[in-house]
Design a protein around this motif. Structure first.
Motif, short mmCIF file in Angstrom:
data_model
loop_
_atom_site.label_atom_id
_atom_site.label_comp_id
_atom_site.label_asym_id
_atom_site.label_seq_id
_atom_site.Cartn_x
_atom_site.Cartn_y
_atom_site.Cartn_z
N ALA A 153 87.49 61.59 44.93
CA ALA A 153 88.45 62.33 44.16
C ALA A 153 89.88 61.64 43.98
CB ALA A 153 88.84 63.92 44.87
N ASP A 154 90.09 60.78 45.26
CA ASP A 154 91.29 60.16 45.27
C ASP A 154 91.10 58.96 44.26
OD1 ASP A 154 93.70 59.39 46.47
OD2 ASP A 154 92.86 57.83 47.49
N GLU B 137 89.29 58.95 41.61
CA GLU B 137 89.27 59.72 40.30
C GLU B 137 90.70 60.02 39.72
OE1 GLU B 137 84.95 61.75 39.86
OE2 GLU B 137 86.69 62.90 40.42
N ASP B 138 91.70 60.14 40.36
CA ASP B 138 93.02 60.71 40.26
C ASP B 138 93.63 59.67 39.41
OD1 ASP B 138 92.74 63.25 41.10
OD2 ASP B 138 93.57 62.83 42.98
N SER C 110 88.72 56.69 37.40
CA SER C 110 89.45 57.44 36.40
C SER C 110 89.28 57.10 34.97
CB SER C 110 91.07 57.04 36.87
OG SER C 110 91.53 55.77 36.30
N ARG D 51 79.80 63.97 42.02
CA ARG D 51 80.37 65.22 42.41
C ARG D 51 79.52 65.71 43.74
NH1 ARG D 51 85.00 65.58 40.53
NH2 ARG D 51 85.06 65.53 38.33
N GLN E 264 81.30 71.26 48.09
CA GLN E 264 82.42 71.47 48.91
C GLN E 264 81.94 72.69 49.90
OE1 GLN E 264 85.25 69.56 49.13
NE2 GLN E 264 84.32 68.18 47.43
#
Length: 166
Positions: A144-145, A147-148, A153, A162, A165
């Motif tokens: 996620a980091d 991708e940010d 990204s 993915r 969670q």
């Protein structure tokens, strides 16, 4: 397999992967160059037929913050592997991805999104979803980091990895 003794190759790769940093004055320039050259040579031995354990070793060797270009040999070696071996090796290296410098984990994850087939990326996700919850959460946060604002990204990589969670 281009090298006969995997364990000896892996051990030397990991040892030389601790590249001498500019701030380390305890090692001579000649010794630093020798280690650098050997690290690159060990990576260049890989032809992609060695399997997931070799992918894991290559990723685990990415420990030096400053690589002075040596890690390009590692990224090049990773590109030789068939998609399914790359995926399996990445799963084996999931804990290492959390401990190597951030830029290196991002580049490795980006390579995965660019080189692996959609089917193999689903296999990666399924395998990672079976990891211990703490490891899976750390890997999910790392993805996620990236991708940010970084390596994952762009439209070629965004959303391709993915994890579930808890």
């Amino acid at each position: 397999m281009p090298f006969g003794d995997f364990d000896a190759w892996r051990q030397e790769l990991l040892a030389t992967g601790d590249l001498v940093q500019d701030s380390d004055t305890s090692v001579s320039d000649d010794e630093a160059r020798r280690r650098y050259d050997r690290y690159v040579a060990l990576a260049d031995m890989v032809d992609g037929t060695e399997g997931p354990r070799t992918v894991h070793a290559l990723i685990a060797s990415l420990r030096a913050e400053e690589d002075y270009g040596a890690h390009q040999a590692i990224y090049g070696a990773l590109q030789h592997f068939p998609s399914e071996d790359l995926v399996s090796g990445m799963v084996l290296a999931s804990a290492d991805l959390l401990h190597i410098p951030r830029d290196h984990s991002g580049q490795v994850l980006q390579l995965l999104t660019l080189l692996a087939s959609s089917h193999d990326l689903r296999t990666f996700t399924a395998a990672c979803n079976r990891l211990e919850p703490e490891l899976r959460a750390g890997l999910g946060a790392l993805i996620a980091d990236h991708e940010d604002d970084e390596w994952l990204s762009d439209e070629r990589s965004l959303g391709r990895l993915r994890l579930a969670q808890d």
